[in-house]
Write a protein that holds these residues in place. Structure first.
Motif, PDB file in Angstrom:
ATOM      1  N   LEU A  38       0.875  -1.152   0.239  1.00  0.00           N
ATOM      2  CA  LEU A  38      -0.031   0.328   0.064  1.00  0.00           C
ATOM      3  C   LEU A  38       0.873   1.389   0.014  1.00  0.00           C
ATOM      4  O   LEU A  38       1.913   1.608   0.891  1.00  0.00           O
ATOM      5  N   VAL A  39       0.685   2.017  -1.042  1.00  0.00           N
ATOM      6  CA  VAL A  39       1.328   3.475  -1.035  1.00  0.00           C
ATOM      7  C   VAL A  39       0.437   4.402  -1.303  1.00  0.00           C
ATOM      8  O   VAL A  39      -0.316   4.325  -1.997  1.00  0.00           O
ATOM      9  N   THR A  40       0.713   5.531  -0.482  1.00  0.00           N
ATOM     10  CA  THR A  40      -0.224   6.735  -0.314  1.00  0.00           C
ATOM     11  C   THR A  40       0.637   7.775  -1.346  1.00  0.00           C
ATOM     12  O   THR A  40       1.811   8.008  -0.934  1.00  0.00           O
ATOM     13  N   VAL A  41      -0.006   8.577  -1.996  1.00  0.00           N
ATOM     14  CA  VAL A  41       0.578   9.524  -2.986  1.00  0.00           C
ATOM     15  C   VAL A  41       0.040  10.989  -2.495  1.00  0.00           C
ATOM     16  O   VAL A  41      -1.176  11.236  -2.327  1.00  0.00           O
ATOM     17  N   GLU A  51      -4.710   6.523  -2.488  1.00  0.00           N
ATOM     18  CA  GLU A  51      -3.797   5.425  -1.895  1.00  0.00           C
ATOM     19  C   GLU A  51      -3.741   4.356  -3.208  1.00  0.00           C
ATOM     20  O   GLU A  51      -4.775   4.228  -3.858  1.00  0.00           O
ATOM     21  N   PHE A  52      -2.779   3.807  -3.397  1.00  0.00           N
ATOM     22  CA  PHE A  52      -2.646   2.829  -4.366  1.00  0.00           C
ATOM     23  C   PHE A  52      -2.058   1.363  -3.857  1.00  0.00           C
ATOM     24  O   PHE A  52      -1.067   1.324  -3.030  1.00  0.00           O
ATOM     25  N   THR A  53      -2.581   0.462  -4.444  1.00  0.00           N
ATOM     26  CA  THR A  53      -2.040  -0.780  -4.086  1.00  0.00           C
ATOM     27  C   THR A  53      -1.348  -1.644  -5.340  1.00  0.00           C
ATOM     28  O   THR A  53      -1.871  -1.659  -6.474  1.00  0.00           O
ATOM     29  N   LEU A  54      -0.067  -2.039  -4.837  1.00  0.00           N
ATOM     30  CA  LEU A  54       0.894  -2.565  -6.109  1.00  0.00           C
ATOM     31  C   LEU A  54       1.040  -3.942  -5.560  1.00  0.00           C
ATOM     32  O   LEU A  54       1.144  -4.328  -4.368  1.00  0.00           O
ATOM     33  N   ARG A  55       1.209  -4.674  -6.704  1.00  0.00           N
ATOM     34  CA  ARG A  55       1.739  -6.342  -6.393  1.00  0.00           C
ATOM     35  C   ARG A  55       3.243  -6.305  -6.869  1.00  0.00           C
ATOM     36  O   ARG A  55       3.665  -6.167  -7.727  1.00  0.00           O
ATOM     37  N   VAL A  56       3.886  -6.687  -5.609  1.00  0.00           N
ATOM     38  CA  VAL A  56       5.093  -6.631  -5.805  1.00  0.00           C
ATOM     39  C   VAL A  56       5.928  -7.886  -5.185  1.00  0.00           C
ATOM     40  O   VAL A  56       5.352  -8.681  -4.441  1.00  0.00           O
ATOM     41  N   THR A  57       7.393  -8.001  -5.649  1.00  0.00           N
ATOM     42  CA  THR A  57       7.979  -9.072  -4.909  1.00  0.00           C
ATOM     43  C   THR A  57       9.004  -8.765  -4.130  1.00  0.00           C
ATOM     44  O   THR A  57       9.402  -7.408  -4.318  1.00  0.00           O
ATOM     45  N   GLY A  58       9.625  -9.431  -3.245  1.00  0.00           N
ATOM     46  CA  GLY A  58      10.622  -9.006  -2.226  1.00  0.00           C
ATOM     47  C   GLY A  58      11.971  -8.398  -3.008  1.00  0.00           C
ATOM     48  O   GLY A  58      12.755  -7.711  -2.320  1.00  0.00           O
ATOM     49  N   ASP A  59      12.260  -9.175  -4.187  1.00  0.00           N
ATOM     50  CA  ASP A  59      13.486  -8.787  -4.943  1.00  0.00           C
ATOM     51  C   ASP A  59      13.237  -7.345  -5.926  1.00  0.00           C
ATOM     52  O   ASP A  59      14.176  -7.240  -6.703  1.00  0.00           O
ATOM     53  N   LEU A  60      11.820  -6.686  -5.892  1.00  0.00           N
ATOM     54  CA  LEU A  60      11.854  -5.606  -6.577  1.00  0.00           C
ATOM     55  C   LEU A  60      12.779  -4.664  -5.962  1.00  0.00           C
ATOM     56  O   LEU A  60      12.501  -4.104  -4.856  1.00  0.00           O
ATOM     57  N   HIS A  61      13.432  -3.712  -6.571  1.00  0.00           N
ATOM     58  CA  HIS A  61      14.159  -2.601  -6.131  1.00  0.00           C
ATOM     59  C   HIS A  61      13.363  -1.338  -5.787  1.00  0.00           C
ATOM     60  O   HIS A  61      12.334  -1.244  -6.521  1.00  0.00           O
ATOM     61  N   ILE A  62      13.753  -0.430  -4.898  1.00  0.00           N
ATOM     62  CA  ILE A  62      12.879   0.637  -4.880  1.00  0.00           C
ATOM     63  C   ILE A  62      12.467   1.374  -6.185  1.00  0.00           C
ATOM     64  O   ILE A  62      11.497   2.052  -6.312  1.00  0.00           O
ATOM     65  N   GLN A  88       6.253   4.096   9.418  1.00  0.00           N
ATOM     66  CA  GLN A  88       6.433   3.235  10.723  1.00  0.00           C
ATOM     67  C   GLN A  88       7.798   3.326  11.048  1.00  0.00           C
ATOM     68  O   GLN A  88       8.242   3.699  12.178  1.00  0.00           O
ATOM     69  N   LYS A  89       8.915   3.512  10.172  1.00  0.00           N
ATOM     70  CA  LYS A  89      10.336   3.312  10.502  1.00  0.00           C
ATOM     71  C   LYS A  89      10.631   4.858  10.566  1.00  0.00           C
ATOM     72  O   LYS A  89      11.879   5.012  11.067  1.00  0.00           O
ATOM     73  N   LYS A  90      10.010   5.742  10.076  1.00  0.00           N
ATOM     74  CA  LYS A  90      10.164   7.322   9.960  1.00  0.00           C
ATOM     75  C   LYS A  90      11.701   7.335   9.171  1.00  0.00           C
ATOM     76  O   LYS A  90      12.693   8.096   9.911  1.00  0.00           O
ATOM     77  N   ALA A 109       4.015  -2.717   5.870  1.00  0.00           N
ATOM     78  CA  ALA A 109       4.598  -1.395   5.461  1.00  0.00           C
ATOM     79  C   ALA A 109       3.595  -0.363   4.830  1.00  0.00           C
ATOM     80  O   ALA A 109       2.877  -0.573   4.135  1.00  0.00           O
ATOM     81  N   LYS A 110       3.636   0.931   5.467  1.00  0.00           N
ATOM     82  CA  LYS A 110       2.720   2.118   4.695  1.00  0.00           C
ATOM     83  C   LYS A 110       3.595   3.126   4.208  1.00  0.00           C
ATOM     84  O   LYS A 110       4.598   3.599   4.954  1.00  0.00           O
ATOM     85  N   LEU A 111       4.062   3.098   3.217  1.00  0.00           N
ATOM     86  CA  LEU A 111       4.873   3.895   2.474  1.00  0.00           C
ATOM     87  C   LEU A 111       4.008   5.101   1.896  1.00  0.00           C
ATOM     88  O   LEU A 111       2.779   4.995   1.416  1.00  0.00           O
TER      89      LEU A 111
END
Length: 700
Positions: A38-41, A51-62, A88-90, A109-111
């Protein structure tokens, strides 16, 4: 159908079924590897966040996450200033080549996808508020550097950002409730600053090859310089606001401002310094919040009237407010000197001749640069250097010695004093000066406090000399100004471990004499009836204590008497004299923190200065011990118990916990002064940021 055909058909059916099953398993396995993020723009042109929901994998880079997000948003715009903030991690996710797994980002995570540069309101030392775009993702050290480039303030390492503590804000709010009129704050908007797009400041504004030049007399930018400001938000009008002192506030406004009464109150002023090694967002600063931009370190390096009109004015303003709000103590005589200089500067700043940028003759920047280079290279003459090498400087004269006694009156006895190297020896008389002294006082590491009243012809030097039991208090009484200036200058240098052979001795003597001259004014009977005293509003130039002590006419008369000695000074010289007078105060440059030393049950105050630490009794305000930075071997922080530890020469070590602020703040304050001591005019203006963070970080 034969038996063999039946067996083949059955095998084919089994193979097809197996293939279909494998496809189903592979598909479900892939689906299980992806997860919803979940990513908020934070879109700058829309009021509400989406808010947008993306389907991702752990090996996807930022970087891939941001690319996917922009494709899903489907809005055509420049996204280059946007980055991902992990709520959450500030922390910012700025390393775009790192994968989500490496960053530790999981499905919970909330980005936030938000611009790195946001609007911030900064209150400058002259109490003017500017609104400009600042990087919320850069560490504060870098953000302050960018801000200073926009404002044309050199030596950004001397400044930092301060968030006012809750106690100070609560006291202000209580006072504001009593104010009936609503005052609208005048904000200087610099929203079109170069950093808004993540770029560095305009090279025309802050360049080593085309440094803006100023008239050394009036402090105004030369007309050829004004054109360099045109491409930046700091236009001619804005430069005037930052480089000139403006009308003083009323006593009513002064009364509404926070004024520290005790050492504990003064310690609260330093509780809000931001961590220079972290970004604004990481420290809870939000868009359009208000912070204070202040000189944190009182070592004003390479102060040059030609290039530092804004910087000099802002230092002057910070000093002026420190005097008016009694953040630093001074005598009544000194307060009148400060008032006279303020009055003089106010008159010059409000005159039409000074405010006009274009009425001065054009200054050729090459000629100005050569002139400045000539002054810089002159330094000291070769004869002085040879004299320093061959001669052993010494002072010898009759002075009076005073030692404080608890149960009896202090008596001043004359002795023959000899000042050599960093020590003072005294003898019964001149004839016995070649023998053994009665006592020898080593001034290295001592506190030197002026005890002067020019009107009463009192020229005293108070020495607080470190001993095992605390501080040994000694008073020296001089006969006249010249004697005082020589012995005072020698004592100041000796406290820093320097002798009279040092090149700064004679300038120090001259500075002390010029300050005494300003204090030495004659009483003039016609001053009280002077027409100037009617329009002066003397309450604007002194602290509230003196407003309550004297009537307005009395104050005006005394300020005008003091003004006689400074009335011919040009504007910039008057500001520099004010700064020098501020620097000569005993408490100058001390930043206070409430601490508890290891092994002690009671609280103490620790004063942090540019060259030393002072342990002060919180009840009496008397210094207990002084430690010089020059004797410091190392310092560190125990982050588990939040304790700062420092080791000095001769196996002296101290440890303390800070009660009035986070221990990182006081650790950075100490490390920052060590960092600033490494500066040299031989080096370029570029700073070793890595060294700063190494000295101030504390290996957290």
């Amino acid at each position: 159908m034969s038996c063999s055909q039946a067996m083949v058909f059955q095998a084919l059916r089994a193979a097809v079924a197996y293939t279909d099953l494998w496809k189903m398993i592979s598909s479900s396995a892939y689906e299980s590897n992806t997860w919803a993020l979940l990513v908020t723009v934070d879109h700058q042109y829309e009021k509400e966040q989406k808010e947008f929901t993306l389907r991702v994998t752990g090996d996807l880079h930022i970087g891939g996450v941001m690319l996917k997000l922009v494709e899903q948003i489907e809005v055509s715009q420049d996204w280059s200033d946007y980055a991902l903030w992990w709520e959450q991690k500030k922390c910012w996710l700025l390393k775009t080549h790192w994968t989500l797994d490496k960053c530790g980002v999981q499905a919970d995570a909330k980005l936030l996808f938000t611009p790195q540069h946001k609007m911030l309101r900064l209150r400058l030392p002259n109490m003017k508020t500017v609104r400009l775009k600042v990087s919320f993702s850069s560490v504060v050290f870098k953000a302050v550097s960018d801000i200073c480039k926009i404002l044309n303030i050199r030596r950004s390492e001397e400044l930092s950002l301060l968030k006012q503590s809750e106690d100070i804000l609560r006291k202000k709010k209580r006072k504001d409730k009593n104010v009936k009129e609503v005052v609208t704050e005048d904000i200087l908007n610099l929203s079109n600053s170069p950093t808004s797009s993540g770029l560095s400041a305009s090279p025309g504004l802050y360049s080593k090859t085309m440094t803006p030049t100023y008239d050394p007399i009036s402090g105004t930018p030369a007309s050829s310089t004004i054109t360099w400001f045109s491409d930046s938000p700091l236009t001619e009008q804005n430069c005037s606001i930052l480089a000139f002192s403006h009308p003083n506030c009323s006593p009513e406004t002064l009364a509404e401002m926070y004024q520290p009464r005790t050492l504990a109150d003064k310690a609260k002023l330093n509780a809000g310094w931001l961590d220079s090694s972290r970004s604004l967002m990481e420290q809870g600063i939000l868009e359009d919040d208000q912070l204070l931009l202040r000189f944190k370190y009182y070592t004003f390096f390479d102060l040059n009237p030609k290039y530092d009109a804004v910087r000099i004015n802002q230092i002057y303003e910070q000093a002026r407010w420190a005097i008016l709000l009694e953040e630093i103590d001074c005598t009544e005589e000194e307060m009148l000197i400060f008032a006279a200089l303020q009055y003089h500067i106010s008159k010059l700043s409000s005159s039409s001749e000074t405010q006009d940028f274009t009425n001065e003759s054009e200054v050729d920047e090459v000629e100005a640069a050569l002139s400045n280079l000539e002054v810089t290279l002159e330094g000291g003459k070769s004869s002085n250097i040879l004299e320093d090498i061959t001669d052993i400087p010494k002072l010898a004269d009759y002075l009076r010695l005073v030692r404080p006694r608890r149960l009896s009156m202090r008596t001043a006895k004359p002795y023959w004093f000899v000042f050599k190297d960093t020590s003072i020896s005294y003898f019964k008389n001149k004839e016995s000066g070649q023998g053994e002294p009665i006592e020898k006082l080593n001034l290295k590491g001592c506190e030197v406090v002026p005890d002067v009243n020019v009107a009463a012809k009192k020229f005293g030097i108070k020495l607080l000399i470190p001993v095992a039991a605390g501080m040994n208090e000694v008073y020296l009484r001089c006969d006249n100004e010249n004697q005082y200036a020589r012995w005072m200058a020698a004592s100041v240098l000796a406290s820093k471990g320097k002798t009279m052979a040092d090149s700064s001795y004679h300038p120090e003597v001259h500075k002390i004499l010029s300050f005494l001259k300003m204090k030495n004014w004659t009483m003039s009977p016609q001053t009280a009836s002077d027409p100037e005293s009617i329009d002066m509003k003397p309450e604007c130039f002194v602290s509230l204590r003196y407003v309550k002590k004297y009537k307005s006419k009395q104050l005006a008369a005394r300020i005008l008497e003091a003004h006689q000695n400074v009335s011919q000074m040009p504007l910039v010289e008057a500001k520099l004299r004010f700064i020098q007078a501020w620097q000569s105060l005993p408490e100058f440059g001390l930043s206070y923190y409430i601490v508890r030393f290891k092994g002690s049950k009671k609280e103490d105050v620790l004063g942090v200065s540019y060259n030393r630490l002072i342990r002060i009794d919180i009840a009496t305000g008397d210094p207990i011990t002084t430690w010089r930075f020059s004797t410091m071997k190392q310092w560190n922080v125990n982050w588990e118990i939040r304790q700062v530890g420092i080791e000095f020469d001769q196996n002296v070590s101290v440890a303390f916990t800070c009660l009035s602020a986070d221990c990182k703040i006081i650790h950075e304050h100490i490390g920052g002064y060590i960092f600033l001591s490494t500066r040299s005019k031989d080096h370029s203006e570029s700073l070793d940021e890595e060294l700063f963070h190494k000295l101030t970080g504390g290996q957290e």
